[in-house]
Design an enzyme around this catalytic site. Structure first.
Site, mmCIF file in Angstrom:
data_model
loop_
_atom_site.group_PDB
_atom_site.id
_atom_site.type_symbol
_atom_site.label_atom_id
_atom_site.label_comp_id
_atom_site.label_asym_id
_atom_site.label_seq_id
_atom_site.Cartn_x
_atom_site.Cartn_y
_atom_site.Cartn_z
ATOM 1 N N PRO A 180 0.846 -1.201 0.000
ATOM 2 C CA PRO A 180 0.000 0.000 0.000
ATOM 3 C C PRO A 180 0.880 1.248 0.000
ATOM 4 C CG PRO A 180 -0.625 -1.527 1.757
ATOM 5 C CD PRO A 180 0.686 -1.997 1.223
ATOM 6 N N LYS A 181 0.398 2.302 -0.647
ATOM 7 C CA LYS A 181 1.121 3.573 -0.645
ATOM 8 C C LYS A 181 0.540 4.462 0.445
ATOM 9 C CE LYS A 181 2.840 7.312 -3.526
ATOM 10 N NZ LYS A 181 2.607 8.321 -2.471
ATOM 11 N N TRP A 182 1.326 4.703 1.479
ATOM 12 C CA TRP A 182 0.865 5.471 2.635
ATOM 13 C C TRP A 182 0.929 6.959 2.359
ATOM 14 C CZ3 TRP A 182 -1.316 2.848 6.552
ATOM 15 C CH2 TRP A 182 -1.113 1.468 6.546
#
Length: 364
Positions: free
Chosen positions: A30-32
């Site tokens: 996931p891209k935070w």
């Protein structure tokens, strides 16, 4: 501090893509949506390095405490500082933390505590891992962070493109902004775009109600954008920028007819010299920058008669999370028709489930 990888270190970056890549063996995370941070710990010495190499240490005392409590005694870990609030991340609360007053920082550290999400391991003990393939670094990171507890988390990971696509579609509702793809044999390259990021891309028609001059001279720096809310008020939602220099000069001529008597009855007339409101939700065109108090954010009003189509990725509350990209003028659109109704709102998703993916994902 005496580590095999010493600060400052620029983080490894990602190139943009429009689709989730499906190369064999690819790993997905996931891209935070927070502050990129490389943590350096040597015993009781901790430094939080930022993307621009300026330390974040003084702004996040609770993260420093969490690092001492949960990370290995001597390590360098790449990750993201985030502020969870309810069922999603809250980027605006992160911005509030960049404040000169220590008392204010300590108060916010208690009211809106930050967390650290780890996703790469640059050094452990006396060993530098910069040249070690990413798949092995990930395995070493999982071992090093085995048993960690909030507010430190290990990001989720998967080898399945289908899972990555599902994350891309659903995790945005928890405040994340896409997925990142990494090759298993990838070394850690500081300041190199070796990863791939896939972010959401959307369009919106916005009212242009002002502009700012470019720092280099009398050319347009950015367009100030607005949308009408349900009460019929024009809300400032962000800016469109990143024009070629020649285009900035052309915009001066294109906007000139709308400058005459623009402030008379302008919907933002009272904002001309306003400061950011305490809660940060209604950012105003003349507000002081949190990143640079000396930055000139004065603006030139325009009669709110122009409509522009922009490209954007996501919202933060009622405004654009990042700078919008100019696509084209929309002379066929009535400015009063530019409302929030046109914006796509992600379905809510429980942030706790996203944070738990790191525990469920297993080894790559």
């Amino acid at each position: 501090m005496d580590l095999p990888v010493m600060p400052p270190v620029k983080p490894m970056l990602a190139k943009a893509a429009t689709k989730v890549p499906t190369a064999e063996g690819m790993l997905y995370e996931p891209k935070w949506d927070g502050f990129r941070c490389i943590v350096f710990r040597d015993g009781d010495e901790v430094e939080l390095g930022s993307r621009n190499e300026r330390p974040l240490t003084r702004y996040f005392p609770e993260v420093v405490a969490a690092v001492k409590a949960h990370l290995p005694a001597r390590c360098v870990v790449d990750g993201e500082i985030v502020v969870p609030q309810g069922d999603r991340l809250h980027f605006e609360s992160l911005l509030q933390r960049i404040h000169p007053a220590e008392s204010r920082i300590n108060l916010l550290a208690e009211q809106t505590p930050a967390s650290f999400v780890a996703f790469d391991l640059l050094a452990l003990g006396d060993e530098s891992l910069l040249e070690v393939p990413f798949a092995e670094r990930r395995t070493r990171l999982e071992t090093a962070l085995d048993g960690i507890r909030p507010p430190v988390y290990l990001t989720g990971i998967t080898r399945e493109p289908e899972t990555a696509q599902r994350w891309f579609q659903t995790f945005e509702g928890a405040g994340l902004d896409g997925v990142v793809a990494k090759a298993p044999d990838l070394p850690y390259g500081p300041d190199q775009r070796l990863m791939t990021k896939v972010k959401h891309v959307r369009t919106a028609d916005c009212v242009v109600a002002g502009f700012r001059w470019h720092k280099s001279g009398p050319i347009v720096g950015s367009l100030l954008l607005g949308l009408y809310n349900d009460a019929g008020d024009l809300q400032h939602i962000g800016v469109a920028a990143s024009f070629p220099m020649a285009r900035r000069a052309e915009l001066v001529e294109e906007l000139e007819p709308y400058r005459a008597e623009a402030l008379d009855g302008h919907p933002w007339q009272e904002w001309a010299n306003a400061q950011v409101q305490q809660n940060g939700e209604n950012r105003m065109p003349g507000a002081v920058s949190r990143w640079n108090a000396k930055k000139d954010l004065s603006w030139v009003p325009l009669r709110p008669q122009l409509v522009v189509e922009i490209k954007y990725d996501q919202l933060e509350g009622r405004r654009l999370r990042h700078t919008g990209q100019f696509l084209r003028w929309r002379p066929d659109r009535d400015p009063l028709s530019c409302t929030y109704d046109q914006l796509e709102v992600p379905v809510r998703y429980d942030l706790a489930e996203v944070l738990e993916t790191g525990e469920r994902s297993g080894r790559p």
